[in-house]
Design an enzyme around this catalytic site. Sequence first.
Site, PDB file in Angstrom:
ATOM      1  N   HIS A  36      75.023  75.132  94.752  1.00  8.62           N
ATOM      2  CA  HIS A  36      74.296  76.037  93.854  1.00  8.62           C
ATOM      3  C   HIS A  36      74.300  75.590  92.402  1.00  8.62           C
ATOM      4  O   HIS A  36      73.802  76.310  91.543  1.00  8.62           O
ATOM      5  CB  HIS A  36      74.889  77.444  93.949  1.00  8.62           C
ATOM      6  N   LYS A 224      69.786  86.768  81.601  1.00  8.05           N
ATOM      7  CA  LYS A 224      70.501  85.871  82.511  1.00  8.05           C
ATOM      8  C   LYS A 224      71.927  85.754  81.987  1.00  8.05           C
ATOM      9  O   LYS A 224      72.214  86.174  80.879  1.00  8.05           O
ATOM     10  CB  LYS A 224      69.838  84.492  82.553  1.00  8.05           C
ATOM     11  N   THR A 334      66.528  82.423  89.710  1.00  6.14           N
ATOM     12  CA  THR A 334      65.786  83.379  90.537  1.00  6.14           C
ATOM     13  C   THR A 334      65.125  84.424  89.643  1.00  6.14           C
ATOM     14  O   THR A 334      64.132  85.024  90.027  1.00  6.14           O
ATOM     15  CB  THR A 334      66.703  84.093  91.552  1.00  6.14           C
ATOM     16  N   LYS A 338      61.391  86.486  89.859  1.00  2.38           N
ATOM     17  CA  LYS A 338      61.193  87.935  89.719  1.00  2.38           C
ATOM     18  C   LYS A 338      60.117  88.221  88.671  1.00  2.38           C
ATOM     19  O   LYS A 338      59.261  89.080  88.861  1.00  2.38           O
ATOM     20  CB  LYS A 338      62.497  88.620  89.308  1.00  2.38           C
TER      21      LYS A 338
HETATM   22  C1  LIG Z   1      68.175  87.709  89.054  1.00  2.00           C
HETATM   23  C2  LIG Z   1      69.361  88.061  88.291  1.00  2.00           C
HETATM   24  C3  LIG Z   1      70.149  87.043  87.719  1.00  2.00           C
HETATM   25  C4  LIG Z   1      69.799  85.586  87.807  1.00  2.00           C
HETATM   26  O1  LIG Z   1      68.964  85.278  86.721  1.00  2.00           O
HETATM   27  P1  LIG Z   1      68.622  83.760  86.304  1.00  2.00           P
HETATM   28  O2  LIG Z   1      67.644  83.907  85.181  1.00  2.00           O
HETATM   29  O3  LIG Z   1      68.009  83.122  87.507  1.00  2.00           O
HETATM   30  O4  LIG Z   1      69.897  83.129  85.887  1.00  2.00           O
HETATM   31  C5  LIG Z   1      71.262  87.407  86.987  1.00  2.00           C
HETATM   32  N1  LIG Z   1      71.622  88.702  86.841  1.00  2.00           N
HETATM   33  C6  LIG Z   1      70.888  89.707  87.368  1.00  2.00           C
HETATM   34  C7  LIG Z   1      71.321  91.133  87.152  1.00  2.00           C
HETATM   35  C8  LIG Z   1      69.740  89.432  88.104  1.00  2.00           C
HETATM   36  O5  LIG Z   1      69.008  90.429  88.637  1.00  2.00           O
END
Ligand SMILES: *Cc1c(COP(=O)(O)O)cnc(C)c1O
Length: 489
Positions: A36, A224, A334, A338
């Site tokens: 990861h 993030k 991820t 979204k």
């Molecule tokens: C999706 C998500 C992440 C991951 O975000 P990245 O921008 O891919 O690092 C982290 N925290 C929460 C609460 C999320 O929903």
Amino acid sequence: PVIGIPELMRILIDEYGYDWDTAWSITTKTFNYTCHTLLPEALEVWPASLIGELLPRHLEIIEKINAQFEAELKAKGVAADTIKDMAIYTGDAVRMAYLATYGGSHVNGVAELHSQLLKDVTLKNFSDVYPDKFTNVTNGVTPRRFVKLANPRLSDLITEGLGTDKWVSDLELLKGLEPLAADDEFVKKFAAVKQANKVDFANYAKREYGFDIDPNTMINTMVKRLHEYKRQALKILAVIARYADIKSGKISADDVMPRTIVFGAKAAPGYYLAKQTIQLINNVARVINNDPDVKSKLNVYFPWNYNIRLAQHLIPATDLDEQISQAGKEASGTGNMKFALNGAMTVGTLDGANVEIRERVGAENFLLFGVTVDEVDALYAEGYEPKKYYEADPRLKAAIDMVSKGAFSNGGRNTYAPLVADWLTKDWFMTLADFTAYCEIQGEIEVLYRDPLEWNRKAVLNVANSGYFSSDRSMEDYLDRIWHTGPLA
Ligand SMILES: *Cc1c(COP(=O)(O)O)cnc(C)c1O
């Protein structure tokens, strides 16, 4: 988790009486390794003394696995130096990523670029010897939570546009929205959904945090975990530069496209520079939000305790999403998926799954900037000097000088000294090298955002072409490429 490999060996041999070879055959068919990250500090290397003290039998098994591995490499004609480089057990330490790679059937990264870097860099020797082990499974996100539940208005519009709600369990159907991007009426409905979501979020932020967010401004989000490689510092320095330009009258306040910048992030407790960055962002927010010269033009908010609940409110209300990590460092991301699925535009680097998002939504619908993986390597090789960039861009210099001279610490010059020293002398993740390009793309973004129909057309194309990033597709890829089985029912 990698201890699972010697643990299964122990159970099979010590508790169930299997011979070594049979146990090894079962174990390697049982485990697969999904990597990861590429950050070296996350690829765990444990002191053999610690493992020996706590798990002596496991260390014994690891030593035996290592001996078998070395013999196998020798038999394959691998050079002695290379065998040494590949050691699972060095005598002093156990390299967990190497144990996982040898002890399982498949190794995958979580985005095309990440899987490629695993093969080319991180696990290159292993990929040379066992090329068939390596594959990719690009991450996905669940459309049930992140579209249907989080964004009921957009969900209804998608269902109306497609004439079916089957997209909820077959997200590639979103492709059917593509022709509707040319339909001004549909694009206006999409824009109305976004606007209503922004009003909802402003109300939520008022209720939960006491913030006064103007839903008629662009909502520009960076949420993030706080990490240097993700480069929240790049965003906050650009915000400071913008603030300075408005303050100095370099840009007339009337020409500024009003923006609300929302940060959300947590940092590991012992990660000092990350904690400093959180404090800096909060202090920049305090200064800017209380300055009448920029009021209603530029606002910064940092809702605390960023979590999934906040994400579900914020993502559907976002116009512009920030995915600005240093190229080669974000395994997949991820959050980026979204936001694209919820009709935000992305400003981002060629990193992680951004690369695949851009390929799918079209280069003209993705706001790309910054140095590439190859350029990052070249800069490291020539001896990266952040100070050069500081001297070359007066806006960058002004922003950093404001931080170091106490503009966000009540005049205190020591408060951010560690952060500033890191930027000017180290800047391992090349925030300074990408600053100028980042400000340029932000200028282009302002021009585009002033044309709501065009902006929203592009946003619709992001939704229509992001169906691939469903976790359902990701699971199917795991079934097919890793687990070699089918879905239940
Ligand atoms: C999706 C998500 C992440 C991951 O975000 P990245 O921008 O891919 O690092 C982290 N925290 C929460 C609460 C999320 O929903």
